[in-house]
Design a protein around this motif. Structure first.
Motif, PDB file in Angstrom:
ATOM      1  N   MET A 195       0.852  -1.175   0.000  1.00  0.00           N
ATOM      2  CA  MET A 195       0.000   0.000   0.000  1.00  0.00           C
ATOM      3  C   MET A 195       0.894   1.233   0.000  1.00  0.00           C
ATOM      4  N   SER A 196       0.606   2.167  -0.888  1.00  0.00           N
ATOM      5  CA  SER A 196       1.393   3.384  -0.996  1.00  0.00           C
ATOM      6  C   SER A 196       0.642   4.532  -0.320  1.00  0.00           C
ATOM      7  N   LEU A 197       1.229   5.047   0.741  1.00  0.00           N
ATOM      8  CA  LEU A 197       0.622   6.147   1.479  1.00  0.00           C
ATOM      9  C   LEU A 197       1.575   7.340   1.504  1.00  0.00           C
ATOM     10  N   PRO A 198       1.023   8.563   1.624  1.00  0.00           N
ATOM     11  CA  PRO A 198       1.908   9.710   1.815  1.00  0.00           C
ATOM     12  C   PRO A 198       2.732   9.504   3.089  1.00  0.00           C
ATOM     13  N   PRO A 199       3.940  10.053   3.146  1.00  0.00           N
ATOM     14  CA  PRO A 199       4.848   9.776   4.272  1.00  0.00           C
ATOM     15  C   PRO A 199       4.248  10.004   5.663  1.00  0.00           C
ATOM     16  N   GLN A 200       3.548  11.110   5.865  1.00  0.00           N
ATOM     17  CA  GLN A 200       2.983  11.390   7.198  1.00  0.00           C
ATOM     18  C   GLN A 200       1.906  10.375   7.563  1.00  0.00           C
ATOM     19  N   LEU A 201       1.078  10.012   6.582  1.00  0.00           N
ATOM     20  CA  LEU A 201       0.021   9.036   6.854  1.00  0.00           C
ATOM     21  C   LEU A 201       0.622   7.653   7.106  1.00  0.00           C
ATOM     22  N   ALA A 202       1.662   7.310   6.349  1.00  0.00           N
ATOM     23  CA  ALA A 202       2.348   6.029   6.559  1.00  0.00           C
ATOM     24  C   ALA A 202       2.954   5.971   7.962  1.00  0.00           C
ATOM     25  N   GLU A 203       3.491   7.087   8.426  1.00  0.00           N
ATOM     26  CA  GLU A 203       4.069   7.130   9.776  1.00  0.00           C
ATOM     27  C   GLU A 203       2.990   6.917  10.842  1.00  0.00           C
ATOM     28  N   ILE A 204       1.822   7.518  10.631  1.00  0.00           N
ATOM     29  CA  ILE A 204       0.713   7.333  11.574  1.00  0.00           C
ATOM     30  C   ILE A 204       0.294   5.863  11.600  1.00  0.00           C
ATOM     31  N   VAL A 205       0.155   5.257  10.430  1.00  0.00           N
ATOM     32  CA  VAL A 205      -0.224   3.845  10.352  1.00  0.00           C
ATOM     33  C   VAL A 205       0.811   2.988  11.074  1.00  0.00           C
ATOM     34  N   ASP A 206       2.083   3.269  10.855  1.00  0.00           N
ATOM     35  CA  ASP A 206       3.142   2.524  11.544  1.00  0.00           C
ATOM     36  C   ASP A 206       3.048   2.685  13.057  1.00  0.00           C
ATOM     37  N   ASP A 207       2.817   3.932  13.509  1.00  0.00           N
ATOM     38  CA  ASP A 207       2.703   4.188  14.948  1.00  0.00           C
ATOM     39  C   ASP A 207       1.566   3.381  15.562  1.00  0.00           C
ATOM     40  N   PHE A 208       0.410   3.391  14.911  1.00  0.00           N
ATOM     41  CA  PHE A 208      -0.749   2.679  15.435  1.00  0.00           C
ATOM     42  C   PHE A 208      -0.543   1.168  15.403  1.00  0.00           C
ATOM     43  N   SER A 209       0.002   0.670  14.309  1.00  0.00           N
ATOM     44  CA  SER A 209       0.121  -0.781  14.170  1.00  0.00           C
ATOM     45  C   SER A 209       1.217  -1.376  15.051  1.00  0.00           C
ATOM     46  N   SER A 210       2.078  -0.527  15.592  1.00  0.00           N
ATOM     47  CA  SER A 210       3.184  -1.035  16.409  1.00  0.00           C
ATOM     48  C   SER A 210       2.864  -1.098  17.900  1.00  0.00           C
ATOM     49  N   VAL A 211       1.642  -0.687  18.276  1.00  0.00           N
ATOM     50  CA  VAL A 211       1.277  -0.703  19.698  1.00  0.00           C
ATOM     51  C   VAL A 211      -0.021  -1.485  19.899  1.00  0.00           C
ATOM     52  N   GLY A 212      -0.334  -1.785  21.147  1.00  0.00           N
ATOM     53  CA  GLY A 212      -1.550  -2.511  21.481  1.00  0.00           C
ATOM     54  C   GLY A 212      -2.787  -1.632  21.452  1.00  0.00           C
ATOM     55  N   PRO A 213      -3.983  -2.250  21.579  1.00  0.00           N
ATOM     56  CA  PRO A 213      -5.248  -1.521  21.480  1.00  0.00           C
ATOM     57  C   PRO A 213      -5.385  -0.340  22.440  1.00  0.00           C
ATOM     58  N   LYS A 214      -4.946  -0.504  23.696  1.00  0.00           N
ATOM     59  CA  LYS A 214      -5.061   0.598  24.658  1.00  0.00           C
ATOM     60  C   LYS A 214      -4.214   1.789  24.224  1.00  0.00           C
ATOM     61  N   ASP A 215      -3.012   1.502  23.739  1.00  0.00           N
ATOM     62  CA  ASP A 215      -2.127   2.582  23.298  1.00  0.00           C
ATOM     63  C   ASP A 215      -2.644   3.229  22.011  1.00  0.00           C
ATOM     64  N   ARG A 216      -3.357   2.466  21.202  1.00  0.00           N
ATOM     65  CA  ARG A 216      -3.956   3.042  19.988  1.00  0.00           C
ATOM     66  C   ARG A 216      -4.986   4.097  20.363  1.00  0.00           C
ATOM     67  N   LEU A 217      -5.766   3.808  21.400  1.00  0.00           N
ATOM     68  CA  LEU A 217      -6.743   4.797  21.865  1.00  0.00           C
ATOM     69  C   LEU A 217      -6.036   6.045  22.377  1.00  0.00           C
ATOM     70  N   GLN A 218      -4.904   5.866  23.033  1.00  0.00           N
ATOM     71  CA  GLN A 218      -4.133   7.013  23.517  1.00  0.00           C
ATOM     72  C   GLN A 218      -3.597   7.838  22.340  1.00  0.00           C
ATOM     73  N   LEU A 219      -3.099   7.164  21.309  1.00  0.00           N
ATOM     74  CA  LEU A 219      -2.629   7.878  20.111  1.00  0.00           C
ATOM     75  C   LEU A 219      -3.780   8.647  19.457  1.00  0.00           C
ATOM     76  N   LEU A 220      -4.950   8.032  19.405  1.00  0.00           N
ATOM     77  CA  LEU A 220      -6.119   8.682  18.835  1.00  0.00           C
ATOM     78  C   LEU A 220      -6.475   9.937  19.631  1.00  0.00           C
ATOM     79  N   LEU A 221      -6.408   9.845  20.956  1.00  0.00           N
ATOM     80  CA  LEU A 221      -6.676  10.990  21.818  1.00  0.00           C
ATOM     81  C   LEU A 221      -5.667  12.109  21.562  1.00  0.00           C
ATOM     82  N   GLU A 222      -4.398  11.752  21.429  1.00  0.00           N
ATOM     83  CA  GLU A 222      -3.363  12.761  21.162  1.00  0.00           C
ATOM     84  C   GLU A 222      -3.623  13.462  19.834  1.00  0.00           C
ATOM     85  N   LEU A 223      -3.990  12.705  18.817  1.00  0.00           N
ATOM     86  CA  LEU A 223      -4.279  13.317  17.522  1.00  0.00           C
ATOM     87  C   LEU A 223      -5.515  14.211  17.588  1.00  0.00           C
TER      88      LEU A 223
END
Length: 145
Positions: free
Chosen positions: A1-29
């Motif tokens: 999948m080809s994503l713009p760099p910033q969006l790819a970084e967000i996807v990487d950040d989310f996919s590298s952590v567990g569900p609870k931390d994903r909610l925290q990342l969502l809150l930060e955004l």
């Protein structure tokens, strides 16, 4: 999948952590979503509502002239709706300033790689899908105009 760099970084950040931390990342955004410029102060009259979102969310896309026709995104969502604002934050952080064609090329289901299905309801995921669809539709309209 080809994503713009910033969006790819967000996807990487989310996919590298567990569900609870994903909610925290969502809150930060959600907290990073910028305020609307004055020209969109009355969001209900000047922006498109994304009815699939559980909380009121309005968006507006502007496509600039020149090199790549940069896309600028504007969102209005209540501060009391962190999930909806977080989805808008993903879009804003990942797509704002990108060339129009780059935005149009984002896969419609990119959000599945965020791993949010384990953390939020399918109804909420429909909201992020609808947000991307409306962004793309507005980009297409702006280019055609």
């Amino acid at each position: 999948m080809s994503l713009p760099p910033q969006l790819a970084e967000i996807v990487d950040d989310f996919s590298s952590v567990g569900p609870k931390d994903r909610l925290q990342l969502l809150l930060e955004l959600s907290q990073e979503l910028p305020d609307l410029p004055e020209r969109y102060a009355d969001a209900a009259d000047s922006m498109e509502q994304v009815h699939e979102c559980q909380s009121p969310l309005f968006l507006k896309v502007e496509v600039g002239d020149g090199d790549g026709r940069p896309v600028h995104l504007f969102f209005s969502a209540p501060k009391e709706a962190p999930t909806t604002r977080g989805f808008a934050g993903i879009m804003w952080t990942g797509l704002d300033g990108e060339p129009a064609q780059t935005v149009l090329d984002v896969p419609d289901d990119f959000y599945t790689d965020l791993g949010l299905a384990e953390a939020v309801s399918p109804l909420r995921l429909r909201g992020i899908a609808a947000m991307l669809a409306r962004i793309k539709n507005q980009v297409r309209r702006e280019i055609a105009a």
